[in-house]
Design an enzyme around this catalytic site. Structure first.
Site, mmCIF file in Angstrom:
data_model
loop_
_atom_site.group_PDB
_atom_site.id
_atom_site.type_symbol
_atom_site.label_atom_id
_atom_site.label_comp_id
_atom_site.label_asym_id
_atom_site.label_seq_id
_atom_site.Cartn_x
_atom_site.Cartn_y
_atom_site.Cartn_z
ATOM 1 N N ALA A 66 0.559 -1.243 0.073
ATOM 2 C CA ALA A 66 0.139 -0.012 -0.286
ATOM 3 C C ALA A 66 0.545 1.182 -0.300
ATOM 4 O O ALA A 66 2.117 1.245 0.410
ATOM 5 C CB ALA A 66 -1.606 0.016 1.289
ATOM 6 N N GLY A 111 0.578 -5.406 0.393
ATOM 7 C CA GLY A 111 -0.549 -5.269 -0.700
ATOM 8 C C GLY A 111 -0.448 -5.797 -1.962
ATOM 9 O O GLY A 111 -1.018 -6.536 -2.675
ATOM 10 N N GLU A 114 -0.668 -9.651 -0.955
ATOM 11 C CA GLU A 114 -2.448 -9.899 -1.504
ATOM 12 C C GLU A 114 -2.630 -9.902 -2.665
ATOM 13 O O GLU A 114 -3.132 -10.560 -3.334
ATOM 14 C CB GLU A 114 -2.685 -8.989 -0.484
ATOM 15 N N GLU A 134 3.964 -5.273 6.916
ATOM 16 C CA GLU A 134 3.196 -4.779 7.762
ATOM 17 C C GLU A 134 3.207 -4.008 9.638
ATOM 18 O O GLU A 134 3.247 -3.594 10.125
ATOM 19 C CB GLU A 134 1.483 -5.219 7.503
HETATM 20 N N1 CO8 Z 1 4.646 3.178 -0.278
HETATM 21 C C1 CO8 Z 1 5.298 4.288 -0.727
HETATM 22 N N2 CO8 Z 1 6.287 5.065 -1.440
HETATM 23 C C2 CO8 Z 1 6.850 3.325 -1.730
HETATM 24 C C3 CO8 Z 1 6.073 2.225 -1.011
HETATM 25 C C4 CO8 Z 1 5.133 2.018 -0.680
HETATM 26 N N3 CO8 Z 1 4.790 0.738 -0.386
HETATM 27 N N4 CO8 Z 1 7.616 1.605 -1.472
HETATM 28 C C5 CO8 Z 1 8.599 1.979 -2.212
HETATM 29 N N5 CO8 Z 1 8.112 3.266 -2.015
HETATM 30 C C6 CO8 Z 1 8.760 4.565 -2.443
HETATM 31 C C7 CO8 Z 1 10.086 5.031 -1.737
HETATM 32 O O1 CO8 Z 1 10.008 5.918 -0.893
HETATM 33 C C8 CO8 Z 1 11.201 5.754 -2.894
HETATM 34 O O2 CO8 Z 1 10.440 6.956 -2.889
HETATM 35 P P1 CO8 Z 1 11.164 8.061 -3.517
HETATM 36 O O3 CO8 Z 1 12.496 7.491 -4.556
HETATM 37 O O4 CO8 Z 1 10.872 9.545 -3.838
HETATM 38 O O5 CO8 Z 1 12.337 8.588 -2.407
HETATM 39 C C9 CO8 Z 1 10.042 4.596 -4.430
HETATM 40 O O6 CO8 Z 1 9.775 4.086 -3.744
HETATM 41 C C10 CO8 Z 1 11.790 3.221 -4.519
HETATM 42 O O7 CO8 Z 1 12.123 3.474 -3.518
HETATM 43 P P2 CO8 Z 1 13.277 2.495 -2.588
HETATM 44 O O8 CO8 Z 1 14.566 4.061 -2.549
HETATM 45 O O9 CO8 Z 1 12.908 2.591 -0.550
HETATM 46 O O10 CO8 Z 1 14.071 1.420 -3.118
HETATM 47 P P3 CO8 Z 1 14.998 0.651 -2.217
HETATM 48 O O11 CO8 Z 1 15.134 -0.772 -3.350
HETATM 49 O O12 CO8 Z 1 15.903 1.289 -1.757
HETATM 50 O O13 CO8 Z 1 13.953 -0.673 -1.282
HETATM 51 C C11 CO8 Z 1 11.954 -1.620 -0.399
HETATM 52 C C12 CO8 Z 1 12.892 -1.203 -1.911
HETATM 53 C C13 CO8 Z 1 12.473 -2.664 0.188
HETATM 54 C C14 CO8 Z 1 11.070 -1.996 -1.192
HETATM 55 C C15 CO8 Z 1 11.277 -0.261 0.103
HETATM 56 O O14 CO8 Z 1 11.211 0.346 -0.659
HETATM 57 C C16 CO8 Z 1 10.421 -0.474 1.548
HETATM 58 O O15 CO8 Z 1 11.024 -1.620 2.306
HETATM 59 N N6 CO8 Z 1 8.896 -0.025 0.530
HETATM 60 C C17 CO8 Z 1 7.950 -0.892 1.721
HETATM 61 C C18 CO8 Z 1 7.457 -1.808 2.367
HETATM 62 C C19 CO8 Z 1 6.268 -2.200 2.567
HETATM 63 O O16 CO8 Z 1 6.579 -1.681 3.782
HETATM 64 N N7 CO8 Z 1 5.409 -2.236 2.254
HETATM 65 C C20 CO8 Z 1 3.805 -2.427 3.310
HETATM 66 C C21 CO8 Z 1 3.366 -1.735 3.222
HETATM 67 S S1 CO8 Z 1 1.538 -1.918 3.936
HETATM 68 C C22 CO8 Z 1 0.765 -2.495 2.931
HETATM 69 O O17 CO8 Z 1 1.570 -2.651 2.335
HETATM 70 C C23 CO8 Z 1 -0.532 -2.257 3.869
HETATM 71 C C24 CO8 Z 1 -1.726 -3.170 2.858
HETATM 72 C C25 CO8 Z 1 -2.759 -2.940 3.203
HETATM 73 C C26 CO8 Z 1 -3.532 -1.494 4.537
HETATM 74 C C27 CO8 Z 1 -4.549 -1.713 4.903
HETATM 75 C C28 CO8 Z 1 -5.319 -0.408 4.907
HETATM 76 C C29 CO8 Z 1 -5.301 0.656 5.818
#
Ligand code: CO8
Length: 262
Positions: A66, A111, A114, A134
């Protein structure tokens, strides 16, 4: 209709949806869910489409979860409504009358996993990573992950993944039964399209029947599942596709299914 957060490519009999927010690693925001919902309705109503493939643009991510930047601004009620929206859209994939394949080309986190679990099965690139992180954000999965992952791989493995928030690679995902096949990154779409092409040669009615019976039976006891199979078997026999398939066998020719609907 043109979309901004997804790409819908229709090449009958196959449709492919690309998650398309590469700058945010294809993270799921409200606008993306709205577009996905509309695209799924289009696919459902297009009789020429027999199989759906879901994948991500770019070579890094299927979907990294998400959109955390959007999530962080939500109050609990907005979060609940966002969770419900995601659940509904992923259930719509699961309930499509045609098979859906996830071609996971990179991160499938939160997500993203999912979304893939809403598909009927998953092919993965060697570079794919799967996880429900999460817990690390102080949250829990909210788009069906607590339910679908536990049903797919059993409660113990699902709990370990959800409680630790650790990612697993494609090989472990294969061993867990999350993934059916691992492909070289450059072959992933070819392999997904090959399987989709084979499925698309089968009868639309029997595909829909098989999907519905398996899906319904997974949430029922064996006796109930078999009873449903029995009823739907009878219904499927009444289809033109069933007549064509059985007669083609006896006439020693290849069946040509017309793709009738019900
Ligand atoms: N949301 C928003 N932006 C994201 C997300 C995300 N999930 N993942 C990556 N990005 C963005 C980064 O902020 C970054 O943006 P910017 O260049 O502007 O800084 C860009 O994408 C590239 O990401 P990274 O620089 O972090 O790339 P890396 O190769 O260093 O890392 C990762 C890749 C490991 C995937 C890392 O980006 C990461 O950990 N992302 C988050 C993963 C995460 O925690 N996912 C779970 C999210 S919560 C969820 O899915 C809940 C679902 C249920 C919700 C229920 C409703 C309320």
């Amino acid at each position: 209709m043109s979309f901004e957060n997804i790409i819908l490519k229709v090449e009958p009999p196959i449709a492919t949806i690309f998650f398309n927010r590469p700058k945010a690693l294809n993270a799921l925001n409200n606008a993306l869910f709205d577009e996905l919902d509309i695209a799924l309705d289009q696919i459902k109503n297009d009789t020429h489409i027999r199989v759906l493939i879901l994948t991500g643009t770019g070579d890094k991510a299927f979907v990294a979860g998400a959109d955390i930047a959007e999530l962080v601004k939500m109050n609990p009620l907005e979060g609940k409504s966002f969770s419900r929206k995601g659940q509904k859209v992923f259930s719509k994939i699961e309930d499509l009358p045609i098979p859906a394949i996830a071609a996971v080309n990179g991160f499938a986190l939160g997500g993203g996993l999912e979304a893939a679990l809403g598909c009927d099965f998953i092919y993965a690139s060697q570079k794919a990573l799967f996880g429900l992180p999460e817990i690390t954000l102080g949250l829990i999965p909210g788009f069906g992950g607590t339910q679908r992952l536990a049903r797919r791989i059993g409660a113990s493995r699902a709990k370990e993944m959800i409680f630790t928030g650790k990612n697993i690679n494609a090989q472990t995902a294969l061993e867990y039964g999350i993934v059916n096949k691992i492909c070289e990154p450059e072959n992933l779409m070819t392999e997904a399209l090959k399987t989709a092409g084979l499925i698309a040669t089968k009868g639309r009615v029997s595909l829909r029947s098989a999907k519905e019976v398996i899906q319904t039976g997974l949430n029922a006891d064996l006796a109930t599942g078999c009873r449903i199979e029995n009823d739907v078997f009878g219904l499927t026999m009444a289809s033109e596709d069933a007549k064509e398939g059985t007669h083609a066998f006896l006439e020693k020719r290849k069946a040509v299914f017309k793709g009738e609907r019900y």
